[in-house]
Design an enzyme around this catalytic site. Structure first.
Site, mmCIF file in Angstrom:
data_model
loop_
_atom_site.group_PDB
_atom_site.id
_atom_site.type_symbol
_atom_site.label_atom_id
_atom_site.label_comp_id
_atom_site.label_asym_id
_atom_site.label_seq_id
_atom_site.Cartn_x
_atom_site.Cartn_y
_atom_site.Cartn_z
ATOM 1 C CD GLU A 399 3.213 -0.393 10.464
ATOM 2 O OE1 GLU A 399 3.131 0.633 9.751
ATOM 3 O OE2 GLU A 399 3.659 -1.451 10.039
ATOM 4 C CG ASP A 400 0.729 2.848 7.228
ATOM 5 O OD1 ASP A 400 1.128 1.788 7.766
ATOM 6 O OD2 ASP A 400 1.225 3.312 6.197
ATOM 7 C CG ASP A 403 -1.901 -6.902 4.029
ATOM 8 O OD1 ASP A 403 -2.781 -7.723 4.282
ATOM 9 O OD2 ASP A 403 -1.509 -6.689 2.867
ATOM 10 C CG PHE A 452 -4.649 -2.055 -2.254
ATOM 11 C CD1 PHE A 452 -3.590 -2.752 -1.708
ATOM 12 C CD2 PHE A 452 -4.424 -0.774 -2.746
ATOM 13 C CE1 PHE A 452 -2.325 -2.188 -1.655
ATOM 14 C CE2 PHE A 452 -3.168 -0.205 -2.690
ATOM 15 C CZ PHE A 452 -2.107 -0.906 -2.147
ATOM 16 N NE ARG A 465 3.349 7.991 -0.156
ATOM 17 C CZ ARG A 465 3.564 6.767 0.308
ATOM 18 N NH1 ARG A 465 2.846 6.302 1.306
ATOM 19 N NH2 ARG A 465 4.487 5.998 -0.215
HETATM 20 P P1 5GP Z 1 2.398 -6.246 5.802
HETATM 21 O O1 5GP Z 1 3.887 -6.395 5.934
HETATM 22 O O2 5GP Z 1 1.658 -6.235 7.103
HETATM 23 O O3 5GP Z 1 1.836 -7.240 4.821
HETATM 24 O O4 5GP Z 1 2.145 -4.908 5.051
HETATM 25 C C1 5GP Z 1 2.349 -3.731 5.611
HETATM 26 C C2 5GP Z 1 2.575 -2.672 4.556
HETATM 27 O O5 5GP Z 1 1.951 -3.004 3.306
HETATM 28 C C3 5GP Z 1 1.914 -1.420 4.999
HETATM 29 O O6 5GP Z 1 2.778 -0.666 5.810
HETATM 30 C C4 5GP Z 1 1.580 -0.752 3.688
HETATM 31 O O7 5GP Z 1 2.700 -0.086 3.211
HETATM 32 C C5 5GP Z 1 1.297 -1.888 2.752
HETATM 33 N N1 5GP Z 1 -0.145 -2.179 2.642
HETATM 34 C C6 5GP Z 1 -0.822 -3.252 3.102
HETATM 35 N N2 5GP Z 1 -2.132 -3.192 2.812
HETATM 36 C C7 5GP Z 1 -2.296 -2.023 2.165
HETATM 37 C C8 5GP Z 1 -3.430 -1.369 1.606
HETATM 38 O O8 5GP Z 1 -4.580 -1.815 1.660
HETATM 39 N N3 5GP Z 1 -3.201 -0.167 1.039
HETATM 40 C C9 5GP Z 1 -1.959 0.400 0.946
HETATM 41 N N4 5GP Z 1 -1.857 1.568 0.345
HETATM 42 N N5 5GP Z 1 -0.878 -0.190 1.456
HETATM 43 C C10 5GP Z 1 -1.041 -1.394 2.061
#
Ligand code: 5GP
Length: 484
Positions: A399-400, A403, A452, A465
């Protein structure tokens, strides 16, 4: 012993697998999802749902599902008295054609979702229904006596598991009650939950409910009030969290008030945590909430003009160094094994590409893509599934960024329903402060602040990206807007 028919062998193997899973140390949610998956396959059904009956026997909560994403989607808990009431009497229910049968509450939904036959068996505890296993088929299907016997055996295993879950909750409740008894002479009866609200107190709550629906996370609105203060034997102050997410056993309180008005609420929140330490509750303040929406390019912050990257958080060199460390640890832990690296497109591409080059193991790759929240009443969908099946594979989900954990939670459930030999998670960035759902992260690159970020594969509305570093966007995006 004579030869067994192949369906007999299948049912036997499924039951063996289910007994093993039931006895494993996985979370109950994963166990139930895995049981749902094996059950559906063993009786040639397209979907399966395992439901637990609430203690007042008023609603049914889904504790495990398989294959229902496109087949059947029902938001929130089911009303136990309306949804196949015979099950409450401990009866097995077979519906040959859900689109015509009068026992089905919403035949038109069944039709729209492509459901033909439904077969339900009760999960019995001391002769009383405590839940239900339901299997669904797309084509009309007749379930055999052997299927019925098989489902009742699975139900017996589920009964023990539900009892285990209940026992756990009971111990917690008992502990809580004894603490409360010490604090107060009398506790007034607690109001009970309404299943679905007719209206929300605030538009942000409605939006949040839509977001939960998107990720198919079941929720109850204002399900319970917690007494906070007592005088002369009566309750003088209470706290009613906005949401309860039963599958996650988590309460969520949204506060979109201005900062100046929040103090009183924080005070109550702290008191709640003191009095009920075992309650799992998260407070989302206004900026948390707006950022949650802005992430999807939505809500007031999502409209903000972005001037570009404000500051670099991790340089290209720092990222490369960290990726090598992670790759070394994974290579060490999986020595002698064949690994499948899986990821969600597109954010993970840079990290995946770098990570795999430093792994000293035989590795294959697979990707999936999912839809993102758009506030339009849709639910999360797999727009591209993995090419291969993960059964029996050693899988590392790459995973990148993690959050709230909602995306990862969804994908991990999808993956574990395929019964991989092992499943671990490697995340480059962990925004832990904003976690809503506790997802297990085995390898973490950087724990990052609540900002963010973009670059190194991560985007904002499709841009950025290609940056070789990870940067924080202009503060305009994260500034709290007090006027809303
Ligand atoms: P989660 O479901 O854990 O809230 O969010 C995961 C997805 O939200 C990540 O795979 C990514 O696509 C997006 N995301 C969450 N935080 C960030 C951030 O700080 N920057 C970016 N570009 N995407 C984020």
């Amino acid at each position: 012993m004579g030869k067994m028919s192949s369906s007999k062998v299948n049912r036997y193997l499924a039951l063996k697998h289910i007994a093993e899973v039931a006895n494993s140390t996985s979370s109950l949610k994963r166990i139930f999802n895995s049981i749902a998956s094996s059950t559906a396959k063993a009786v040639h059904a397209n979907g399966c749902r395992i439901l637990s009956l609430s203690s007042q026997k008023e609603y049914l909560l889904t504790v495990g599902t398989h294959g229902l994403s496109d087949l059947y989607l029902k938001k929130g808990p089911l009303n136990a008295h309306k949804s196949l009431p015979d099950i409450l009497d401990g009866k097995v229910v077979f519906i040959a054609d859900a689109t015509k049968d009068e026992k089905v509450q919403h035949p038109q939904i069944a039709q729209a979702q492509g459901i033909s036959s439904i077969f339900g068996v009760p999960i019995l505890k001391k002769g009383e229904a405590s839940g239900e296993i339901r299997v669904y088929t797309r084509e009309p299907h007749h379930f055999s006596e052997a299927d019925r016997g098989f489902l009742l055996s699975v139900a017996a295993i589920c009964a023990v598991l539900l009892e285990r879950a209940e026992l756990y909750q009971f111990l917690e409740k008992d502990y809580k009650a004894s603490k409360l008894r010490m604090k107060s002479a009398q506790i007034s009866p607690l109001p009970t939950a309404s299943l679905r609200p007719t209206s929300f107190a605030h538009p942000s709550e409605k939006e949040f409910a839509k977001l939960l629906d998107f990720y198919r996370i079941e929720w109850l609105y204002e399900p319970r009030s917690f007494p906070l203060k007592w005088e002369n034997g009566g309750v003088t102050a209470m706290f009613t969290p906005d949401f309860y997410l039963p599958e996650l056993d988590l309460y969520v309180e949204l506060t979109t008030l201005k900062q100046s008005l929040i103090t009183e609420k924080y005070h109550k929140f702290r008191r709640l945590k003191e009095l009920y330490p075992e309650i799992n509750i998260k407070l989302l303040n206004k900026s948390d909430y707006l950022q949650l929406l802005a992430k999807y390019g939505y809500g007031p912050l999502g409209e903000a003009k972005i001037e570009g990257v404000n500051r670099v958080l991790y340089s290209h060199t720092q990222i490369q160094r960290k990726v090598r460390v992670l790759a070394r640890r994974i290579s060490h832990d999986y020595a002698g094994k064949q690994l499948v690296l899986v990821g969600i497109l597109k954010g993970v591409i840079c990290f995946m590409a770098d990570l795999m080059q430093h792994l000293s193991l035989p590795v294959t790759l697979d990707f999936m893509a999912i839809s993102y929240y758009g506030g339009d009443g849709q639910t999360v969908k797999i727009t591209k599934d993995f090419d291969s099946n993960m059964t029996g594979q050693h899988v590392v989900m790459v995973e990148d960024i993690v959050d709230t954990g909602m995306t990862l939670n969804y994908v991990l459930n999808h993956l574990s329903s395929q019964n991989p030999a092992s499943l671990h998670v490697c995340a480059l960035l962990d925004k832990r402060a904003r976690r809503l759902i506790d997802v297990p992260l085995d390898y973490v690159g950087f724990e990052i602040p609540d900002e963010f970020v973009v670059g190194y594969g991560l985007d904002y509305k499709g841009q950025y990206r290609n940056l070789p570093f990870i940067g924080i966007l202009h503060p305009e995006l994260i500034k709290e807007d007090e006027s809303h």
